[in-house]
Motif scaffolding. Structure first.
Motif, PDB file in Angstrom:
ATOM      1  N   MET A   1       0.817  -1.215   0.000  1.00 31.44           N
ATOM      2  CA  MET A   1       0.000   0.000   0.000  1.00 31.44           C
ATOM      3  C   MET A   1       0.849   1.263   0.000  1.00 31.44           C
ATOM      4  N   LEU A   2       0.289   2.299  -0.625  1.00 35.96           N
ATOM      5  CA  LEU A   2       0.835   3.659  -0.562  1.00 35.96           C
ATOM      6  C   LEU A   2      -0.345   4.581  -0.312  1.00 35.96           C
ATOM      7  N   THR A   3      -0.167   5.590   0.543  1.00 30.71           N
ATOM      8  CA  THR A   3      -1.259   6.539   0.780  1.00 30.71           C
ATOM      9  C   THR A   3      -0.746   7.950   0.525  1.00 30.71           C
ATOM     10  N   THR A   4      -1.579   8.750  -0.151  1.00 31.24           N
ATOM     11  CA  THR A   4      -1.240  10.165  -0.332  1.00 31.24           C
ATOM     12  C   THR A   4      -2.322  11.015   0.327  1.00 31.24           C
ATOM     13  N   ASN A   5      -1.920  12.069   1.008  1.00 26.30           N
ATOM     14  CA  ASN A   5      -2.865  13.011   1.644  1.00 26.30           C
ATOM     15  C   ASN A   5      -2.581  14.389   1.055  1.00 26.30           C
ATOM     16  N   CYS A   6      -3.537  14.878   0.285  1.00 31.30           N
ATOM     17  CA  CYS A   6      -3.247  16.136  -0.414  1.00 31.30           C
ATOM     18  C   CYS A   6      -4.194  17.245   0.016  1.00 31.30           C
ATOM     19  N   SER A   7      -3.831  18.454  -0.398  1.00 30.79           N
ATOM     20  CA  SER A   7      -4.620  19.638  -0.049  1.00 30.79           C
ATOM     21  C   SER A   7      -5.661  19.921  -1.138  1.00 30.79           C
ATOM     22  N   ASN A   8      -6.295  21.093  -1.062  1.00 33.60           N
ATOM     23  CA  ASN A   8      -7.396  21.441  -1.980  1.00 33.60           C
ATOM     24  C   ASN A   8      -6.905  21.527  -3.419  1.00 33.60           C
ATOM     25  N   ASN A   9      -7.442  20.665  -4.260  1.00 37.13           N
ATOM     26  CA  ASN A   9      -7.095  20.710  -5.689  1.00 37.13           C
ATOM     27  C   ASN A   9      -7.961  21.733  -6.411  1.00 37.13           C
ATOM     28  N   TYR A  10      -7.415  22.289  -7.468  1.00 43.53           N
ATOM     29  CA  TYR A  10      -8.220  23.126  -8.368  1.00 43.53           C
ATOM     30  C   TYR A  10      -7.674  22.928  -9.777  1.00 43.53           C
ATOM     31  N   GLY A  11      -8.533  23.234 -10.775  1.00 46.72           N
ATOM     32  CA  GLY A  11      -8.118  23.067 -12.170  1.00 46.72           C
ATOM     33  C   GLY A  11      -9.315  22.710 -13.027  1.00 46.72           C
ATOM     34  N   ALA A  12      -9.039  22.202 -14.224  1.00 47.13           N
ATOM     35  CA  ALA A  12     -10.090  21.857 -15.188  1.00 47.13           C
ATOM     36  C   ALA A  12     -10.968  20.727 -14.659  1.00 47.13           C
ATOM     37  N   PHE A  13     -12.206  20.697 -15.110  1.00 51.94           N
ATOM     38  CA  PHE A  13     -13.151  19.603 -14.849  1.00 51.94           C
ATOM     39  C   PHE A  13     -13.584  19.474 -13.386  1.00 51.94           C
ATOM     40  N   GLN A  14     -13.445  20.549 -12.586  1.00 51.90           N
ATOM     41  CA  GLN A  14     -13.917  20.431 -11.196  1.00 51.90           C
ATOM     42  C   GLN A  14     -15.403  20.771 -11.137  1.00 51.90           C
ATOM     43  N   PHE A  15     -16.140  19.948 -10.433  1.00 53.62           N
ATOM     44  CA  PHE A  15     -17.595  20.102 -10.351  1.00 53.62           C
ATOM     45  C   PHE A  15     -17.923  21.407  -9.611  1.00 53.62           C
ATOM     46  N   PRO A  16     -18.882  22.188 -10.122  1.00 52.97           N
ATOM     47  CA  PRO A  16     -19.100  23.529  -9.562  1.00 52.97           C
ATOM     48  C   PRO A  16     -19.840  23.588  -8.233  1.00 52.97           C
ATOM     49  N   GLU A  17     -19.652  22.559  -7.397  1.00 49.33           N
ATOM     50  CA  GLU A  17     -20.103  22.654  -5.997  1.00 49.33           C
ATOM     51  C   GLU A  17     -18.949  23.159  -5.127  1.00 49.33           C
ATOM     52  N   LYS A  18     -17.701  23.024  -5.628  1.00 48.19           N
ATOM     53  CA  LYS A  18     -16.508  23.400  -4.856  1.00 48.19           C
ATOM     54  C   LYS A  18     -16.213  24.886  -5.057  1.00 48.19           C
ATOM     55  N   LEU A  19     -15.514  25.486  -4.091  1.00 52.59           N
ATOM     56  CA  LEU A  19     -15.426  26.955  -4.026  1.00 52.59           C
ATOM     57  C   LEU A  19     -15.039  27.621  -5.353  1.00 52.59           C
ATOM     58  N   ILE A  20     -13.922  27.205  -5.957  1.00 55.79           N
ATOM     59  CA  ILE A  20     -13.428  27.980  -7.114  1.00 55.79           C
ATOM     60  C   ILE A  20     -14.392  27.924  -8.315  1.00 55.79           C
ATOM     61  N   PRO A  21     -14.802  26.728  -8.784  1.00 51.60           N
ATOM     62  CA  PRO A  21     -15.723  26.758  -9.935  1.00 51.60           C
ATOM     63  C   PRO A  21     -17.088  27.338  -9.596  1.00 51.60           C
ATOM     64  N   LEU A  22     -17.523  27.180  -8.336  1.00 54.80           N
ATOM     65  CA  LEU A  22     -18.825  27.741  -7.942  1.00 54.80           C
ATOM     66  C   LEU A  22     -18.808  29.265  -8.061  1.00 54.80           C
ATOM     67  N   VAL A  23     -17.742  29.860  -7.533  1.00 54.78           N
ATOM     68  CA  VAL A  23     -17.626  31.319  -7.538  1.00 54.78           C
ATOM     69  C   VAL A  23     -17.470  31.838  -8.981  1.00 54.78           C
TER      70      VAL A  23
END
Ligand code: NAD
Ligand code: DAU
Length: 351
Positions: free
Chosen positions: A180-202
């Protein structure tokens, strides 16, 4: 080939496009196509034999076992999840079903598959679990950023369900030796993000002349990671990560929500000024805070830099310009995802 779960979602679709462009290696994409999954994000792979889409649930152990036996992937990259914190607050059931039970089912099917593999294939096999920095809880203004040894303290049903899945992954490595490998990442942004999340919503609200809802005082801090950088990091962890380890992935871009929204507005003012001549930031509206709203997330991403040589290429300033330009150029994609279900969510959540 590799098996990707949740490959029709925001990060998963970016990952598949990036993976095929970078490696040419075929992908089987298992996705349930919830409201958040959208095959249009993978339209450029429509006639490409290197992408095989299978609609299904990670909880369907029989289907997963069939896919593993039939395609013999050398790795699984597990993105599939319910991912929106606000939805986890208004209805946690699906988060438990997919993020906890779904990960458990996938692990069980993987364990059965991996135990039957022969020497070289067994040694080379990897399961990479994609998780979040939210499992570490909330930081105060002067606290050091999250590292891989920060204690877990999830605060929302979403982050608690992701924390549970991380613990299962850890246990399967320690108990059964699963690679196993696990990654813990922060807030992603960029193309194809569903507009419920802050950046595409705004961004979309601004273009439609609607209020830009800021929870509370807008001073909550997030670290912003460009999705292309995240995809590259996952490739590095898959190739060189040490088994049983976790790797934090961040963009070194801590911003308050107000800073983020003001930046999006300023770029829109420049790229597509409002017809009424007013700055888009005049649409900013303070609304009721999210219950249990985490104050600050920040990531110490030195381990992945030190061990695997990965660093983000984009600053927030470069990544956000690309992102705004992408949405302006792809309003067709947006119109198609803004379905009846999306409208219903916006109506319920923002009144
Ligand atoms: P998303 O909501 O955009 O996409 C999730 C995808 O999973 C969708 O395509 C959906 O159809 C699919 N899915 C949901 N339930 C499923 C099930 N039971 N079986 C099969 N497929 C199912 O999510 P995202 O933003 O792309 O996030 C991907 C992963 O990254 C998640 O595990 C999330 O927790 C993690 N993550 C996301 C962020 C972020 O900023 N977006 C940050 C850190 C970690
Ligand atoms: O930190 C990683 C996490 O980032 C991921 O694990 C989650 O899957 C992902 O959704 C994201 O969680 P957040 O809750 O941080 O993202 P969201 O875009 O929902 O909100 C970002 C910040 O903006 C947060 O402080 C809440 C605030 N916000 C959000 C919305 C949707 C607003 O002020 N107004 C809004 O309308």
């Amino acid at each position: 080939m590799i098996l990707v779960t949740g490959g029709a979602g925001f990060i998963g679709s970016n990952f598949i496009l990036d993976w095929i462009a970078a490696t040419g290696e075929p992908v089987v994409n298992l996705d349930k196509l919830t409201y958040a999954g959208n095959l249009e994000s993978l339209a450029s792979l429509k006639d490409d034999a290197r992408h095989l889409f299978v609609r299904g649930d990670v909880n369907d152990r029989e289907l997963v076992a069939k896919l593993l036996a039939g395609h013999k992937p050398r790795a699984i990259i597990h993105f599939a999840a319910e991912s929106h914190v606000d939805r986890s607050i208004s209805g946690p059931d699906e988060f438990i079903q997919t993020n906890i039970n779904g990960t458990f089912s996938l692990l069980e099917a993987t364990r059965a598959y991996w135990q039957e593999l022969g020497g070289v294939e067994k040694d080379a096999f990897r399961f990479l679990h994609v998780s979040t920095d939210e499992v570490y809880g909330s930081l105060g203004p002067g606290d050091p950023p999250f590292s891989e040894t920060t204690a877990y303290a999830p605060n929302s049903p979403y982050s608690a369900s992701k924390a549970a899945s991380d613990h299962l992954v850890r246990a399967y490595h320690h108990t059964y030796g699963l690679p196993m490998l696990t990654t813990n990442c922060s807030n992603n942004y960029g193309a194809f993000q569903f507009p419920e999340k802050l950046i595409p919503l705004v961004l979309l609200n601004a273009l439609n002349g609607k209020p830009l809802p800021i929870y509370g005082n807008g001073l909550n801090v997030r670290d912003w990671l460009y999705v292309g950088d995240h995809c590259a990091a996952i490739r590095e962890v898959l190739a060189g990560g040490r088994l049983g380890e976790t790797y934090n992935i961040g963009g070194w871009n801590e911003k308050t929500n107000l800073d983020v929204v003001n930046t999006v507005c300023a770029i829109l003012d420049e790229m597509k000024p409002a017809a009424n001549g007013k700055p888009y930031a005049s649409l900013i509206t303070y609304v009721k805070d999210r219950p249990g709203h985490d104050a600050r997330y920040a990531i110490n991403a030195r381990k992945i830099e030190r061990e695997l040589g990965w660093k983000p290429k984009e600053t927030f300033e470069t990544g956000i310009r690309k992102t705004v330009a992408w949405y302006l150029d792809n309003m067709g994609w947006v119109e198609h995802v803004v379905s009846g279900e999306y409208q219903a969510w916006v109506g319920r959540h923002y009144g």
